[in-house]
Enzyme design. Structure first.
Site, PDB file in Angstrom:
ATOM      1  N   ASP A   1       0.856  -1.169   0.000  1.00  0.00           N
ATOM      2  CA  ASP A   1       0.000   0.000   0.000  1.00  0.00           C
ATOM      3  C   ASP A   1       0.906   1.236   0.000  1.00  0.00           C
ATOM      4  OD1 ASP A   1      -2.466   1.537   0.431  1.00  0.00           O
ATOM      5  OD2 ASP A   1      -1.665   1.848   2.440  1.00  0.00           O
TER       6      ASP A   1
ATOM      7  N   ASP B   1      -0.233   5.147   1.003  1.00  0.00           N
ATOM      8  CA  ASP B   1      -0.491   6.082   2.105  1.00  0.00           C
ATOM      9  C   ASP B   1      -0.587   5.340   3.433  1.00  0.00           C
ATOM     10  OD1 ASP B   1      -1.425   8.777   0.588  1.00  0.00           O
ATOM     11  OD2 ASP B   1      -2.172   7.030  -0.472  1.00  0.00           O
TER      12      ASP B   1
END
Length: 235
Positions: free
Chosen positions: A12, A14
């Site tokens: 991922d 953020d």
């Protein structure tokens, strides 16, 4: 097959690779201020992160307008507001974000060991590229899958399936590393292992509550199985 337990790791963005919430909040509040609204809080923005920047903006507008997200989504004025937000966010990218501990050196070591590295985020592609470029991370990844790269986004596992096929990796040799229940669900849906970090954005819930295979304190754990000569190699 190398001695490392995985041939492919998906990350991922953020809250996992980069702390981005402060500048996202800045861009949201730049937009709201231009519209004559009061700003939202950093905590609210943190809790809205996960489904892409567009959805975050919709939630912020619904909050300040006292309306529903669907009404915001259908509003005639929304495309212009979204375009203005995009200008603010492009300008803010890299101004108050930073890599989490051990991210760059870990990615460099994993790449040197021949492991395929992928970013899989719900952030729209134009913003994903800007953030990666702001922190000189783009060259470390073999593929970047943003929220608008495919016809679906996380927790749909299509991005995982795409990478397993593209790189010829079996599911048991792939790992997802994220910070939210969305990431855990994506990995589960895609049939691969998932490790989670506790410092990111999980909509206000402890990461342990979504039961990843492992909770790791920071990125340095990812290099533990690497041969010492690779893990320590300068890049």
């Amino acid at each position: 097959m190398n001695d490392y337990p995985y041939d492919l790791i998906l990350f991922d963005l953020d809250g996992t690779l980069i702390e981005t919430a402060p500048e996202i909040a800045d861009a949201v509040n730049d937009t709201l201020t231009r519209l004559g609204h009061a700003p939202v809080t950093q905590k609210e923005v943190d809790d809205w992160i996960g489904y892409g920047t567009r959805e975050l903006l919709i939630k912020a507008l619904a909050k300040v307008l006292g309306t529903t997200t669907e009404q915001v989504r259908q509003a005639e004025a929304f495309p212009a507001i979204e375009a203005e937000f995009g200008q603010h966010y492009q300008r803010r990218c890299g101004t108050r974000s930073h890599l989490y501990p051990h991210v760059r050196e870990t990615l460099q070591a994993l790449r040197a060991a021949g492991i395929k590295l992928v970013v899989m985020t719900n952030k729209e592609g134009r913003y994903t590229q800007t953030v990666l470029d702001a922190h000189q991370l783009a060259p470390l990844f073999d593929r970047v899958i943003s929220g608008d790269t495919l016809s679906v986004k996380k927790p749909n596992p299509a991005g995982i399936a795409d990478c397993l096929q593209r790189f010829g990796v079996a599911p048991e040799r792939a790992l997802f590393v994220g910070d939210s229940s969305i990431d855990v669900a994506t990995a589960r849906n895609g049939g691969i292992a998932v490790w989670a970090l506790p410092y990111g954005y999980n909509m206000g819930e402890p990461i342990e509550s979504c039961q990843p295979d492992r909770v790791i304190p920071d990125f340095s754990v990812l290099t533990t199985p690497l041969p010492d000569r690779v893990a320590a190699a300068p890049v």
